[in-house]
Design an enzyme around this catalytic site. Sequence first.
Site, PDB file in Angstrom:
ATOM      1  N   ASP A 188     -34.274 -58.666  23.273  1.00  0.00           N
ATOM      2  CA  ASP A 188     -32.946 -58.110  23.548  1.00  0.00           C
ATOM      3  C   ASP A 188     -32.068 -58.282  22.303  1.00  0.00           C
ATOM      4  OD1 ASP A 188     -30.977 -57.755  26.364  1.00  0.00           O
ATOM      5  OD2 ASP A 188     -30.099 -58.049  24.372  1.00  0.00           O
ATOM      6  N   ARG A 215     -26.767 -51.181  29.831  1.00  0.00           N
ATOM      7  CA  ARG A 215     -27.766 -50.609  30.729  1.00  0.00           C
ATOM      8  C   ARG A 215     -27.746 -51.338  32.054  1.00  0.00           C
ATOM      9  NH1 ARG A 215     -33.634 -49.994  28.436  1.00  0.00           N
ATOM     10  NH2 ARG A 215     -33.488 -52.238  28.367  1.00  0.00           N
ATOM     11  N   THR A 266     -31.345 -49.693  37.365  1.00  0.00           N
ATOM     12  CA  THR A 266     -31.574 -48.247  37.213  1.00  0.00           C
ATOM     13  C   THR A 266     -31.929 -47.878  35.775  1.00  0.00           C
ATOM     14  OG1 THR A 266     -29.273 -47.842  36.649  1.00  0.00           O
ATOM     15  CG2 THR A 266     -29.825 -47.769  38.998  1.00  0.00           C
ATOM     16  N   ASP A 318     -28.579 -60.012  22.761  1.00  0.00           N
ATOM     17  CA  ASP A 318     -28.708 -61.460  23.003  1.00  0.00           C
ATOM     18  C   ASP A 318     -29.080 -62.200  21.723  1.00  0.00           C
ATOM     19  OD1 ASP A 318     -27.992 -61.391  25.631  1.00  0.00           O
ATOM     20  OD2 ASP A 318     -30.038 -61.422  26.418  1.00  0.00           O
TER      21      ASP A 318
END
Length: 208
Positions: A199, A103, A107, A202
Amino acid sequence: MKPIKVEHPLIEHKLAILRNKKTGTKEFRELISEITLFLCYEAMKDAKLTEKEIETPITKTKVHVMNEKDYVFVPILRAGTGMIDGIVKMIPNAKIGHIGLYRNEETLKPVRYYYKMPKGIENKQVIIIDPMLATGGSGIDAITLLKEDGAKDIKFLSIIAAPEGLKKMQEAHPDVQIYCAAIDEKLNDVGYIVPGLGDAGDRIFGTV
Ligand code: PRP
Ligand code: URA
């Protein structure tokens, strides 16, 4: 198609540990794999079986078998690869394709960087795996790519989904059945799932 939320006390328990920020990399990876087993179990409920004759040590008998090679699991890189382990424990001869998307942090739109599928996906059941379905952008883009490549029968497995992303996915690809272990409250203003787990990539790869 309405998303299927797979419900089981063991899933709830494992999600509770997965979401906790104190949970370390080893346990996080194991839990992703274990919850994936449950999702895979549910998604394979309509798998086709063919009859075959075998011999037990006692007698001849008819049994029912699946053709594992009819199934292509497609992790969305990176975080989706954390779910492969759970899939191959259950279906060791399944084919695996890869789609690389990340991603754009500003945006929030998915950017493609890798695409590799086994041959003949037009005749196979294609099952996308990604632990997080947030805005739905990555999932929608992955499904579009696979349809352009000929896939006709697609499912999507995610561990945690946001209502906003589920709605967008259903609108963009109403033919794709989504399975998830949790439907959370909402997205925050930077596109993270609330309460979520942070995340996923991560936490799986220790890149925090
Ligand atoms: C995460 C996740 C999904 C995507 C979901 O990947 O694994 O692919 O975000 O968000 P969306 O529904 O808003 O598209 P990310 O882009 O963080 O990349 P990574 O797996 O490489 O960490
Ligand atoms: N991707 C993640 O890894 N986590 C989120 O909460 C949203 C997208």
